[in-house]
Design a protein around this motif. Structure first.
Motif, PDB file in Angstrom:
ATOM      1  N   SER A  48     -59.662 -14.335 -60.485  1.00 20.01           N
ATOM      2  CA  SER A  48     -59.418 -14.069 -61.933  1.00 20.01           C
ATOM      3  C   SER A  48     -58.201 -14.974 -62.332  1.00 20.01           C
ATOM      4  CB  SER A  48     -59.205 -12.501 -61.946  1.00 20.01           C
ATOM      5  OG  SER A  48     -58.352 -12.127 -61.325  1.00 20.01           O
ATOM      6  N   LEU A  49     -57.991 -14.947 -63.497  1.00 19.83           N
ATOM      7  CA  LEU A  49     -57.064 -15.494 -64.008  1.00 19.83           C
ATOM      8  C   LEU A  49     -56.123 -14.679 -64.925  1.00 19.83           C
ATOM      9  CD1 LEU A  49     -58.537 -18.892 -65.549  1.00 19.83           C
ATOM     10  CD2 LEU A  49     -57.454 -18.575 -63.328  1.00 19.83           C
ATOM     11  N   LEU A  51     -53.986 -14.397 -67.715  1.00 20.75           N
ATOM     12  CA  LEU A  51     -53.033 -15.222 -68.812  1.00 20.75           C
ATOM     13  C   LEU A  51     -51.473 -14.606 -68.898  1.00 20.75           C
ATOM     14  CD1 LEU A  51     -53.138 -16.961 -71.177  1.00 20.75           C
ATOM     15  CD2 LEU A  51     -53.945 -15.151 -72.584  1.00 20.75           C
ATOM     16  N   GLU A  93     -54.182 -24.260 -64.737  1.00 26.36           N
ATOM     17  CA  GLU A  93     -54.357 -24.438 -66.257  1.00 26.36           C
ATOM     18  C   GLU A  93     -55.730 -24.190 -66.419  1.00 26.36           C
ATOM     19  OE1 GLU A  93     -52.592 -27.905 -67.432  1.00 26.36           O
ATOM     20  OE2 GLU A  93     -53.833 -29.133 -66.023  1.00 26.36           O
ATOM     21  N   VAL A  94     -56.015 -23.925 -67.611  1.00 26.26           N
ATOM     22  CA  VAL A  94     -57.328 -23.546 -68.307  1.00 26.26           C
ATOM     23  C   VAL A  94     -58.039 -25.302 -68.735  1.00 26.26           C
ATOM     24  CG1 VAL A  94     -58.915 -22.713 -69.798  1.00 26.26           C
ATOM     25  CG2 VAL A  94     -57.164 -21.397 -68.969  1.00 26.26           C
ATOM     26  N   VAL A  95     -59.070 -25.392 -68.176  1.00 26.82           N
ATOM     27  CA  VAL A  95     -59.735 -26.880 -68.422  1.00 26.82           C
ATOM     28  C   VAL A  95     -61.023 -26.509 -68.925  1.00 26.82           C
ATOM     29  CG1 VAL A  95     -58.459 -28.057 -66.874  1.00 26.82           C
ATOM     30  CG2 VAL A  95     -60.661 -27.242 -66.184  1.00 26.82           C
ATOM     31  N   GLU A  96     -61.864 -27.366 -69.660  1.00 27.35           N
ATOM     32  CA  GLU A  96     -62.985 -27.263 -70.133  1.00 27.35           C
ATOM     33  C   GLU A  96     -63.796 -28.475 -69.502  1.00 27.35           C
ATOM     34  OE1 GLU A  96     -66.065 -28.406 -73.533  1.00 27.35           O
ATOM     35  OE2 GLU A  96     -64.076 -28.326 -74.031  1.00 27.35           O
ATOM     36  N   ARG A 100     -68.056 -25.564 -70.332  1.00 29.32           N
ATOM     37  CA  ARG A 100     -67.587 -24.627 -69.552  1.00 29.32           C
ATOM     38  C   ARG A 100     -66.036 -24.421 -69.261  1.00 29.32           C
ATOM     39  NH1 ARG A 100     -71.861 -21.426 -66.703  1.00 29.32           N
ATOM     40  NH2 ARG A 100     -73.811 -22.338 -66.998  1.00 29.32           N
ATOM     41  N   TYR A 101     -65.509 -23.072 -69.486  1.00 32.34           N
ATOM     42  CA  TYR A 101     -63.965 -23.007 -68.790  1.00 32.34           C
ATOM     43  C   TYR A 101     -64.154 -23.146 -67.273  1.00 32.34           C
ATOM     44  CZ  TYR A 101     -62.997 -21.390 -73.441  1.00 32.34           C
ATOM     45  OH  TYR A 101     -62.934 -21.236 -74.944  1.00 32.34           O
ATOM     46  N   GLY A 102     -62.817 -23.672 -66.978  1.00 34.48           N
ATOM     47  CA  GLY A 102     -62.491 -23.842 -65.648  1.00 34.48           C
ATOM     48  C   GLY A 102     -61.152 -23.676 -65.276  1.00 34.48           C
ATOM     49  N   VAL A 103     -60.387 -23.725 -64.117  1.00 29.58           N
ATOM     50  CA  VAL A 103     -59.319 -23.856 -63.854  1.00 29.58           C
ATOM     51  C   VAL A 103     -58.897 -24.759 -63.036  1.00 29.58           C
ATOM     52  CG1 VAL A 103     -59.363 -22.048 -61.902  1.00 29.58           C
ATOM     53  CG2 VAL A 103     -57.198 -22.450 -63.279  1.00 29.58           C
ATOM     54  N   ARG A 104     -57.760 -25.626 -63.147  1.00 28.89           N
ATOM     55  CA  ARG A 104     -57.062 -26.681 -62.408  1.00 28.89           C
ATOM     56  C   ARG A 104     -55.985 -26.081 -61.554  1.00 28.89           C
ATOM     57  NH1 ARG A 104     -56.148 -30.652 -65.939  1.00 28.89           N
ATOM     58  NH2 ARG A 104     -57.810 -31.694 -65.483  1.00 28.89           N
TER      59      ARG A 104
END
Length: 118
Positions: A48-49, A51, A93-96, A100-104
Motif C-alpha cells: 500500500s501507498l 500519501l 512516487e506515483v507513476v502512470e 494504470r497507476y504504479g509506483v516507482r
C-alpha cells in the motif's frame, strides 16, 4: 501422583553450537549456511501507498462538510511511503503506466534480510 519424566539430551531444543566450549555465557559465532527461503518468495503480501496523514479532533471532523479540505502533513511532490503488510518498505512516487497507476521505488529501507539476491 503425577509421573516424573527426566529429560534426555535429545529432548532439549538447544542448538549445540550456540555456546563456546569454555564460556557458557557468550554465544559462539558459527558460519552456518543461510536457509533456503525460496518457499516464502511465493507468499502474497499487501502493498500500500501512504500519501499523507492528518491528526484532528473528533469535534473538528464532525463539523466538516462537502467542499472542506483536510490539510495533510506532506507537500505536493514529496515521496510517498510504501508499506508491505503495514511495515515501511521505502519511499516512492506515483507513476502512470499504460493507463494504470504504479509506483516507482525511490528509496528502499534496509530490511535486514541480506539483500534481494540472497
Amino acid at each position: 501422583m503425577a509421573e516424573q519424566h527426566t529429560l534426555t539430551d535429545d529432548e532439549f531444543l538447544l542448538d549445540d553450537d550456540i555456546f563456546a566450549e569454555d564460556d557458557f555465557s557468550a554465544p559462539k559465532k558459527t558460519n552456518k549456511p543461510l536457509k533456503d527461503i525460496s518457499f516464502f518468495q511465493q507468499l502474497p503480501v499487501q502493498v500500500s501507498l501512504e500519501l499523507a496523514s492528518a491528526e484532528m479532533s473528533l469535534g473538528e471532523l464532525t463539523r466538516m462538510g462537502e467542499g472542506d479540505v483536510i490539510a495533510l502533513d506532506r507537500m505536493v511532490g514529496e515521496p510517498l511511503d510504501i508499506r508491505v503488510n503495514g511495515a515501511l518498505l521505502g519511499k516512492g512516487e506515483v507513476v502512470e503506466v499504460g493507463g494504470r497507476y504504479g509506483v516507482r521505488l525511490l528509496e528502499v529501507e534496509d530490511l535486514g534480510l541480506g539483500g534481494a539476491s540472497d
